[in-house]
Scaffold this motif. Structure first.
Motif, PDB file in Angstrom:
ATOM      1  N   GLU A 219      34.053  35.036 -46.646  1.00  0.00           N
ATOM      2  CA  GLU A 219      34.148  34.989 -45.195  1.00  0.00           C
ATOM      3  C   GLU A 219      34.648  33.615 -44.737  1.00  0.00           C
TER       4      GLU A 219
ATOM      5  N   GLN B 135      31.237  30.268 -46.605  1.00  0.00           N
ATOM      6  CA  GLN B 135      31.241  30.829 -45.263  1.00  0.00           C
ATOM      7  C   GLN B 135      31.139  29.772 -44.169  1.00  0.00           C
TER       8      GLN B 135
ATOM      9  N   SER C 197      28.343  38.487 -51.156  1.00  0.00           N
ATOM     10  CA  SER C 197      28.210  37.082 -51.546  1.00  0.00           C
ATOM     11  C   SER C 197      27.601  36.951 -52.927  1.00  0.00           C
TER      12      SER C 197
HETATM   13 MG   LIG Z   1      27.604  36.986 -47.529  1.00  0.00          MG
END
Ligand SMILES: [Mg+2]
Ligand SMILES: Nc1ncnc2c1ncn2[C@@H]1O[C@H](COP(=O)(O)OP(=O)(O)OP(=O)(O)O)[C@@H](O)[C@H]1O
Lengths: 385, 327, 352
Positions: free
Chosen positions: C207, C124, C68
């Motif tokens: 994600e 995410q 990330s």
């Molecule tokens: Mg992450």
């Protein structure tokens, strides 16, 4: 044959349990330790909070050693010296540095107004003596009687913060006043915490009807505005009560609203922590209730409680000050900062004798220090803020 | 929503009954009664104790009746707008309250406005520039504001006014304007003084509001939707105001209702010191001389305002936050 | 197989698009650090890779390895005030021009220009990535209006189209819904609509489907591929799910403790993993139709504040050699499109 397999399985299971056990304890220790350590690390960075701690230490130490630090008994009157302005301790004169001294003060009655008029007599230099033994004795917390003072003047008087209308030394009164003013918050908070832990604890732990009833009680208490309630109850204190009785009554009045916040915090914490993974894990691993409470719930609650009580104390100090100022709290002969400020009731008195404000500065500094410490703790307890 | 409000209002009825009882208990708690205090003060001043007159007053106000009878006599008048009598002035409580309520509400609302106008931007700034010099400065002065007892700050301002500007800042207007009809001159006089209680009370509440706003902002600025907005290319100032502050302010808006009771109780102590024509000083006087119906009514009204305020808060929250729906 | 050590990833192995003209993004020696209470976290520590126009590059690795943070660095949105891009370059190619994203202050006007014109990101958590107090329509329109200078009416028209496109219907009505009125899957679609409404050249998907159930996940992935075809954009696709990687991506980079340990085409990574970490990762993940026993990588990811010297994977590595704990592994080219940061591929390695 089948027995052997069973045995093998058992052993595997046992081994797995062992591993789980040790992992959980390691994690527990890691968590318990690192929680406080992280808090301290964070707290250390909060300069205002560190400063607050130092200030509070000094203040509480002065309150403890008030008898030694102050030259006079707080209620001793010097009829010849009413409303004297603060005297400066000087360390220089025309010849350069010299040991500390104060100028003499002479009073004369104005023949027309009959009021005392004081003039500073620069010719008279009275040396300040340290570790002075004068005629004043005091009891050191009931342990022994002594006449040892930090400083004093052999022949004459020293009024660092001036005197009030009855000729009492404002410095001695202010330092002694710290005893009541600074402890009222502490005692109040102890009561609040005990009540809060008790009600919040059963509320969060038992849930159901008990929780419901306690929550209604909490809501109602929260609904009562503080100031009118305090004023109402303060006015209800019988005149003939002794200083001690009034003191405890005020403490109770102040903590009447304080326990509620505490109860809410404790309940909220218990509810949220009950659901947290590591507690669930501990429970699944078969940890006893007692262990869960002492190892998990309490350490986690503690930091929040600590933060809340640090932030509640200044409110109580201010409450006492305001009530006493209005004549609804402690009253003479008790000596507290609020009581001292009663003399600053009207602007005229204040305009003429601005040193009546000095106890107010102590209130501000103490409350500010508590607020900073509380703020530092709050920042430290909450890793994100 | 309407159903919800009706339900909540109905729940309030037993609460209010309970509140009247508690208020009455608080004011009947002190031993003795108005008459005793009155006689004592007469005696102190060397006046003649008019035993007969005292008995007459006692009988008239039913001060010798059992507590529950007195309570009943008090609440019985509520439906007709009667809150009892002010002993010391010999007129209905409702008149005294009606006379002082407008000033109380005026000063308190201006105070709230003052607090909000400063606290919200400061809170936003402190969050965006967390740990900057400005953040520390505002934190420091904010806390200084809470740490100064209201009465002390009031005294200091009055002292300065007198010492350095030669103006007497006590009261809301010079005595000769009291009861006069409103005109420009009177308004000017009021404007000259009204800022004192506003600053005194406002500074006390400022830090709390700044802290809450700052905390909420910090919370919101960490949310993914903030990054999402930035990733769209929204300008930083817009991200802060339109996204973060818009939500950060919700919990504060919901506290507006909680501020309602403060309209009466917020400036009480400052009002006493400053001699304002508000309800605070009246409550103080009433408590001192045990003018019980006046004191009880003021306490009761401030508690009821809390209830109304809470309801108002919940409704406001539903309005500002589309996620909240009551059914 | 020929094995040549190089200093960085990405020099070789782009047979599909051999000429550099097709490069969209070059990340060079990127380091992103966080000053955390516990110490300095080198979340991204010397990462090199490239993204070609129109390709999907997958990023895999265990939790906390810096996926990330890498993507946030590309957006120049590293969380302040603790985080910062310490060094390195993030070169973005557009219209024959090359800009270094890392050289702009995060909130600068130029950076905002780049974000709104070329970049988009899907986060995410769909439920918290849209502001709860604005309708999804207004959040989509905002991006459109920033990107294209169009009237509110046109923006709304396009927003309706986007909502339709991502499969939220009836679009005309749903456009005025608030995020809380939509399910997680619908929110994810809404977020994709927000991201794609501005026609980005590079879409970073962090994600994007972890919060969703399998059927919705499949729909969303299909949708992304469809839209990619249509808009010819590149995707940086971050996920834990190797199945999704297999389905979606052209090439894959494998990350461990803030470093890239292997790059290769998706086939190479799956059928001929080089780095023991990649091998371990593949063995530890259940796959439908595969009956071999699962064997998780032993041990756990080391604490980021206390990384082992030299090869960070060495303590967990089944094929550890002496050199792994005494010298940093360089990057070795193995085969045409594959590189690994591992001493095993050192030609002279036999005697070590
Ligand atoms: Mg992450
Ligand atoms: N906002 C932040 N503040 C401080 N440190 C951070 C922050 N975000 C990431 N880090 C640090 O960077 C490291 C890498 O985090 P990152 O979020 O990139 O991991 P990830 O690979 O995306 O993991 P996951 O698969 O769980 O999403 C973390 O271990 C953490 O120490």
């Amino acid at each position: 044959m089948s027995e052997e397999i069973n045995d093998g399985n058992k052993m595997k299971k046992k081994a797995a349990e062992d591993i789980e056990d040790t992992e959980i304890t390691v994690q527990e220790q890691f968590q318990a330790r690192s929680h406080w350590q992280l808090m301290w690390l964070e707290f250390k960075n909060h300069r205002l909070a560190l400063g607050g701690i130092v200030v509070l230490l000094v203040m509480y130490l002065s309150a403890i050693f008030a008898g030694f630090l102050t030259p006079y008994n707080p209620n001793e009157r010097f009829a010849q010296y009413q409303n004297i302005a603060p005297q400066m301790i000087r360390v220089t004169d025309e010849d350069g540095f010299r040991s500390p001294y104060v100028y003499g003060v002479t009073g004369e009655r104005d023949p027309r107004t009959l009021a005392m008029v004081y003039t500073i007599d620069e010719d008279v230099k009275k040396p300040v003596e340290f570790f002075y033994r004068g005629e004043d004795t005091y009891e050191f917390w009931g342990l022994f009687e002594t006449d040892l003072k930090l400083f004093g003047i052999e022949d004459g008087h020293i009024f660092l913060f001036g005197t009030d209308g009855l000729g009492r030394d404002v410095f001695s009164r202010t330092i002694h006043g710290a005893r009541l003013s600074l402890t009222i918050g502490l005692v109040g908070i102890v009561i609040s915490v005990v009540l809060g832990l008790f009600f919040g604890g059963i509320s969060g732990y038992m849930g159901g009807v008990t929780d419901n009833i306690i929550q209604r009680l909490v809501e109602f208490t929260l609904a009562i505005p503080k100031i009118p309630l305090w004023m109402g109850l303060g006015a209800a204190l019988p005149d003939e009560w002794s200083v001690i009785q009034v003191y405890f009554a005020i403490v109770v009045i102040l903590s009447l609203t304080g326990w509620v916040t505490m109860a809410r915090v404790v309940r909220g914490q218990i509810l949220s922590i009950r659901e947290q993974d590591f507690v669930k894990a501990a429970r699944a691993a078969g940890a006893s209730s007692r262990r869960i409470i002492t190892r998990h719930l309490l350490p986690n609650c503690m930091s929040y409680i600590l933060v809340n009580l640090t932030l509640a104390i200044p409110g109580m100090i201010l409450g006492e000050t305001a009530l006493s100022f209005l004549g609804l709290g402690l009253r003479p002969p008790a000596v507290s900062w609020g009581v001292l400020l009663q003399q600053a009731q009207n602007v005229r008195a204040v305009a003429e004798y601005p040193w009546y404000f000095i106890p107010g500065i102590f209130v501000i500094v103490a409350v500010l220090a508590f607020n900073f410490v509380g703020d530092g703790l709050r920042d430290a307890a909450d890793p994100y803020h | 929503m309407v159903n919800y409000i009706i339900r909540r209002t109905l729940i309030m009825i037993p609460m209010i009954v309970f509140i009247t009882i508690v208020s009455f208990l608080i004011i009947t708690l002190p031993p003795g009664s108005y008459i005793d205090t009155y006689l004592a003060s007469l005696q102190r001043m060397g006046g003649q104790v008019e035993q007969e007159r005292a008995e007459a007053i006692k009988a008239r106000y039913g001060l010798d009746d059992p507590v529950y009878v007195q309570y009943w006599n008090w609440v019985r008048g509520f439906p007709y707008g009667r809150l009892g009598m002010v002993f010391s002035e010999d007129r209905p409580v409702i008149d005294v309250i009606a006379e002082r309520l407008p000033y109380t509400v005026l000063i308190s609302s201006l105070t709230l406005l003052f607090t909000w106008i400063f606290a919200i931007p400061i809170g936003i700034y402190s969050a965006v520039k967390q740990y900057s010099a400005g953040d520390y400065l505002f934190t420091f002065f904010g806390f200084l504001g809470v740490s100064i007892p209201n009465f002390l700050l009031a005294l200091v301002i009055m002292f300065m006014g007198l010492r350095y500007f030669g103006v007497n800042l006590s009261g809301l207007m010079p005595a000769r304007y009291m009861g006069e009809p409103w005109n420009l001159e009177k308004i000017m006089q009021v404007a000259q003084r009204i800022w004192v209680p506003i600053i005194v009370v406002g500074t006390a509440g400022m830090a709390g509001l700044i802290r809450v706003m700052r905390g909420e902002m910090l919370d919101q600025l960490r949310q993914p939707y903030i990054q999402m907005a930035r990733s769209k290319g929204v300008s930083e100032i817009k991200v802060i105001i339109k996204y973060a502050a818009r939500i950060a302010i919700n919990p504060l808006i919901s506290t507006i209702g909680w501020l309602l009771p403060q309209l009466i109780s917020g400036g009480m102590i400052a009002g006493i010191v400053l001699g304002l024509p508000t309800l605070g000083p009246k409550l103080y006087d009433a408590l001192m001389i045990q003018d019980m119906y006046l004191a009880g009514s003021i306490i009761m009204i401030s508690i009821i305002l809390v209830l109304v305020g809470t309801l108002l808060s919940d409704i406001l929250l539903a309005i500002v936050d589309p996620r909240i729906r009551y059914d | 197989m020929q094995q040549t050590p190089t200093t960085k990833f990405g020099d070789k192995g782009r047979d599909k698009f051999m000429n550099g003209k097709n490069t969209l993004l070059e990340v060079k020696n990127l380091r992103t650090y966080f000053d955390n209470k516990e110490g300095l976290a080198k979340a991204v520590d010397g990462v090199d890779f490239e993204v070609e126009k129109g390709e999907t590059l997958g990023v895999v690795g265990e939790s906390g390895c810096g996926k990330s943070v890498t993507s946030l660095s590309i957006m120049n949105l590293v969380p302040q005030p603790r985080g910062r891009i310490e060094s390195g370059e993030i070169l973005f190619h557009s219209n024959g021009e090359v800009v270094d994203i890392a050289s702009y202050p995060p909130h600068s006007k130029k950076m905002r220009e780049i974000r709104k014109t070329y970049l988009a990101m899907i986060f995410q958590d769909p439920m918290s990535s849209l502001s709860p107090v604005y309708t999804i329509g207004s959040q989509i329109m905002e991006g459109i209006q920033l990107r294209h200078n169009v009237s509110k009416k046109d923006a709304r028209q396009r927003a309706v189209e986007m909502i339709q496109r991502v499969g939220i219907s009836p679009a005309e009505q749903r456009i005025d819904d608030y995020p809380y009125q939509l399910s997680g899957g619908m929110n994810q679609r809404a977020m994709i609509a927000v991201a794609l409404a501005s026609n980005p050249s590079l879409l970073i998907a962090d994600e994007p489907t972890t919060a969703l159930d399998v059927t919705v996940e499949a729909q969303i992935l299909d949708l992304m591929m469809e839209l990619q075809e249509e808009y010819r954009m590149s995707i940086l696709f971050i996920t834990h799910d190797l199945d999704v990687i297999g389905e979606m991506t052209d090439r894959v980079i494998v990350m461990y403790t803030g470093k890239v340990v292997e790059i290769g085409s998706v086939q190479d990574i799956f059928y001929n993993p080089l780095h023991p970490y990649t091998q371990g990762l593949l063995k530890s993940i259940p796959k439908i139709g595969r009956h071999k026993e699962l064997s998780p990588i032993r041990g756990s990811v080391p604490q980021i504040y206390n990384l082992p010297d030299h090869c960070h994977f060495a303590p967990r590595c089944p094929e550890r050699m002496d050199i792994c704990t005494s010298e940093d592994p360089p990057v070795f080219n193995v085969g045409e499109n594959q590189q690994a940061k591992c001493w095993l591929y050192d030609e002279k390695g036999g005697d070590r």
